[in-house]
Design an enzyme around this catalytic site. Structure first.
Site, PDB file in Angstrom:
ATOM      1  N   ILE A  26       0.850  -1.194   0.000  1.00  0.00           N
ATOM      2  CA  ILE A  26       0.000   0.000   0.000  1.00  0.00           C
ATOM      3  C   ILE A  26       0.890   1.250   0.000  1.00  0.00           C
ATOM      4  O   ILE A  26       0.816   2.083   0.871  1.00  0.00           O
ATOM      5  CB  ILE A  26      -1.023   0.024   1.148  1.00  0.00           C
ATOM      6  CG1 ILE A  26      -0.384  -0.300   2.485  1.00  0.00           C
ATOM      7  CG2 ILE A  26      -2.166  -0.914   0.887  1.00  0.00           C
ATOM      8  CD1 ILE A  26      -1.354  -0.087   3.638  1.00  0.00           C
ATOM      9  N   TYR A  27       1.766   1.293  -1.015  1.00  0.00           N
ATOM     10  CA  TYR A  27       2.510   2.517  -1.347  1.00  0.00           C
ATOM     11  C   TYR A  27       3.623   2.894  -0.368  1.00  0.00           C
ATOM     12  O   TYR A  27       3.840   4.064  -0.128  1.00  0.00           O
ATOM     13  CB  TYR A  27       1.571   3.727  -1.416  1.00  0.00           C
ATOM     14  CG  TYR A  27       0.351   3.631  -2.279  1.00  0.00           C
ATOM     15  CD1 TYR A  27       0.386   4.022  -3.610  1.00  0.00           C
ATOM     16  CD2 TYR A  27      -0.848   3.187  -1.757  1.00  0.00           C
ATOM     17  CE1 TYR A  27      -0.750   3.971  -4.399  1.00  0.00           C
ATOM     18  CE2 TYR A  27      -1.989   3.130  -2.540  1.00  0.00           C
ATOM     19  CZ  TYR A  27      -1.928   3.528  -3.863  1.00  0.00           C
ATOM     20  OH  TYR A  27      -3.046   3.472  -4.632  1.00  0.00           O
ATOM     21  N   HIS A  28       4.348   1.950   0.177  1.00  0.00           N
ATOM     22  CA  HIS A  28       5.317   2.309   1.212  1.00  0.00           C
ATOM     23  C   HIS A  28       6.771   1.935   0.914  1.00  0.00           C
ATOM     24  O   HIS A  28       7.518   1.645   1.853  1.00  0.00           O
ATOM     25  CB  HIS A  28       4.916   1.661   2.548  1.00  0.00           C
ATOM     26  CG  HIS A  28       3.591   2.097   3.066  1.00  0.00           C
ATOM     27  ND1 HIS A  28       2.954   1.480   4.131  1.00  0.00           N
ATOM     28  CD2 HIS A  28       2.760   3.086   2.678  1.00  0.00           C
ATOM     29  CE1 HIS A  28       1.800   2.066   4.362  1.00  0.00           C
ATOM     30  NE2 HIS A  28       1.654   3.038   3.484  1.00  0.00           N
ATOM     31  N   PRO A  29       7.258   1.947  -0.319  1.00  0.00           N
ATOM     32  CA  PRO A  29       8.670   1.607  -0.535  1.00  0.00           C
ATOM     33  C   PRO A  29       9.596   2.684   0.019  1.00  0.00           C
ATOM     34  O   PRO A  29       9.345   3.875  -0.129  1.00  0.00           O
ATOM     35  CB  PRO A  29       8.773   1.529  -2.067  1.00  0.00           C
ATOM     36  CG  PRO A  29       7.680   2.410  -2.568  1.00  0.00           C
ATOM     37  CD  PRO A  29       6.561   2.270  -1.579  1.00  0.00           C
TER      38      PRO A  29
END
Length: 616
Positions: A547-550
């Site tokens: 959910i978009y957390h790199p």
């Protein structure tokens, strides 16, 4: 998690009533009125770049927008902000329409490398990694959840040799950035009022949200502000929204200062290389492409790279900064051998933990008609279109592997009042990339059926991946390999997280809705006993969800740290006049959604730049 497209589908499906064209028109009228009533939200003005600036910022996303605002507070400094994508539009403002932004021109549309360890239920065994290609970056595509992280995260950063990054040091920057409009947090020493970034709860929610919090209390957790003194517990989600609309960093930080004469913004402009003197190893400008033409802009003081955890390492490597052996392999002259692109990690979750309910309390496509839903949003700034990407509840829990103090949880829950099938298979399955076999077997039988979902998320992954170049062509997507679940320890934690989720779902709070677990097994896991440890392990590897957390691909650390790319003041090791300010500098990922921490890093990094240049 892609539940957020549900409300989009609901609002957009009844074309015969309103026409698909009418919704953007109505939203446009609403937005136009907002811009005229609230001047800070007016559209930014694009500028053709001049030849030279004091600072050139690459990337107008979650961090770059903040840095551009703060540096132009110094009237004598001229700043250029380069953004590859376009500006936001009326659709990006609507929280529930977030899913429709994926796989469009405002999304980089990255995919992870195929693996036998994870993403097994997705086409070609590749997970989708949406990243914002738009002014405001991923703060325009994300779920708007406002979570700062755990105090121990930042104390750990300082213990790695990064002075000034302890919780005590970073808390003032969280507070500085925030304009918290939740009444129950008024006069709270952990929150700010009057900052650029608006934070509040969504003005509409389903009854399932309260049941989720009550369910957490039943099993021994407190209902608390997870951004306050203690993180462990359950709460209704706080989000970066303002009067029912998304509050991206572009809206928060750029629109209020759009008329500053010392700020130029160039959209649809792709940086292809940082210009570095090969003798002095000093950065002096940026090469970029705009309208099909190559240009160069020079920086008198610094180049600041804020392109995000994928594009930042890509640009640095294209510029000759990165692992020497890799750069030589793709034919790029090596200027500085640094572990750029390494240390990639992310929060990976388990999708598909779904519960059916008997009462009409969830979000399903056939329940909401376009015209009244849209008008409620346009006129009243309320209704289901204000939901934070379809997510309503947040929790932080401790598995048996967690820190013994109980104050540094290892699993986060995201609760959504819908399932992967609540939109009749129209959009969620596509943006996730679910295989036909998985969707048709497990989710098609519950299309448009009332349901809700918990997604357990691994907060402290042991696995580290990498970003590498495919070639020296800046327009070719880089290789993205998070190496999900190559460390069994990560999966073991998620197994325990699912067990805790089941305890929450089985409590009294959900009994009133007739809630029960959806029991059709995932096809490739059906040989295991349903919901046994081995089954959950298989499920985690099958529906592996980001959910978009790199983060972490330009790691912050002291000079003696062999994994460090930038120093504690975010300056590139061995390269003068070059900084990185974005999520890629995180040594380890924060406990929770990363956007608030990225804003904090940008606030603090901007102060560091001011200190370094104004105190000379």
């Amino acid at each position: 998690m892609a539940i957020h497209v549900l409300l989009a589908s609901s609002a957009l499906k009844t074309v015969s009533v309103t026409g698909l064209w009418l919704i953007p028109l109505l939203l446009g009228a609403f937005t136009y009125n907002n811009y005229n009533s609230y001047d800070p939200e007016a559209k930014v003005q694009e500028t053709d770049p001049k030849k030279e600036y004091d600072f050139v910022i690459v990337g107008g996303g979650s961090a770059g927008a903040v840095v551009a605002n703060r540096l132009t507070e110094i009237a004598s400094w001229n700043v250029l902000l380069l953004e590859t994508g376009p500006d936001e539009n009326e659709i990006t403002d609507v929280p529930s329409l977030a899913g429709y932004l994926q796989l469009t021109k405002v999304d980089w549309q990255y995919k992870t490398e195929p693996t036998n360890y994870a993403c097994l239920g997705f086409k070609n065994q590749r997970c989708s990694w949406p990243r914002g290609k738009v002014l405001g970056g991923s703060s325009v595509l994300n779920y708007m959840i406002y979570v700062r992280g755990n105090r121990n995260d930042f104390d750990q950063w300082e213990s790695f040799g990064n002075p000034g990054w302890s919780y005590e040091n970073v808390l003032p920057y969280f507070i500085k950035s925030e304009d918290n409009r939740n009444p129950y947090l008024a006069n709270n020493k952990y929150h700010g009022v009057g900052g650029y970034l608006t934070v509040q709860e969504a003005p509409w929610r389903t009854p399932l949200a309260a049941a989720f919090v009550e369910g957490g209390v039943e099993i021994g957790y407190e209902n608390r502000d997870i951004n306050g003194e203690i993180q462990t517990g359950f709460m209704l989600a706080q989000g970066t929204i303002r009067r029912g609309s998304r509050c991206s960093t572009a809206k928060a930080y750029l629109r209020p200062v759009r008329t500053r004469p010392n700020l130029d913004i160039s959209l649809n402009t792709m940086a292809t290389r940082v210009l570095i003197n090969p003798i002095t190893l000093k950065a002096y400008g940026v090469e970029y492409i705009k309208n099909g033409m190559k240009h160069v802009v020079y920086a008198r003081k610094e180049v600041i790279v804020s392109a995000g955890s994928i594009n930042t390492p890509q640009l640095l490597m294209l510029s000759g900064i990165g692992p020497a052996h890799h750069l030589r392999h793709v034919g790029i002259p090596v200027l500085k051998d640094l572990p750029v692109g390494e240390n990639l990690h992310d929060h990976v979750g388990v999708g598909g933990v779904t519960f059916l309910v008997d009462k009409p309390v969830s979000i399903i496509q056939n329940r909401f008609q376009a015209f009244p839903v849209t008008m409620n949003y346009v006129v009243n700034e309320r209704g289901p279109m204000t939901v934070l990407g379809g997510l309503e509840g947040i929790a932080f829990v401790n598995t048996k592997y967690a820190n013994k103090s109980g104050l540094w949880p290892d699993i986060q829950f995201h609760m959504a009042p819908a399932s992967f099938a609540s939109d009749n298979g129209q959009t969620i399955r596509k943006i996730l990339g679910l295989t036909d076999e998985l969707y048709n077997t497990v989710f098609k039988p519950i299309e448009n059926v009332d349901a809700w979902t918990i997604m357990p998320l691994l907060l402290h992954p042991k696995t580290r991946g990498y970003v590498r170049l495919k070639s020296s062509n800046p327009f070719e997507h880089p290789i993205v390999n998070p190496r999900y679940h190559e460390n069994q320890y990560d999966v073991d934690r998620l197994v325990e997280g699912v067990k805790i989720a089941l305890q929450v779902a089985n409590g009294k709070a959900f009994k009133q809705f007739g809630s029960r677990l959806h029991t059709i097994p995932v096809p490739n896991c059906k040989h295991f006993i349903f919901m046994s440890d081995k089954y959950i392990d298989c499920l985690a590897r099958t529906i592996s969800m980001t959910i978009y957390h790199p983060v972490g691909t330009a790691k912050m650390g002291p000079s003696w740290d062999p994994g460090a790319v930038v120093d504690p003041r975010l300056r590139m090791h061995g390269i003068e006049s070059l900084r990185v300010i974005d999520a890629s500098v995180m040594p380890t990922i924060v406990s929770g959604n990363t956007n608030a921490a990225v804003v904090m890093i940008a606030e603090k990094g901007s102060d560091m730049i001011k200190q370094d240049w104004l105190n000379r």
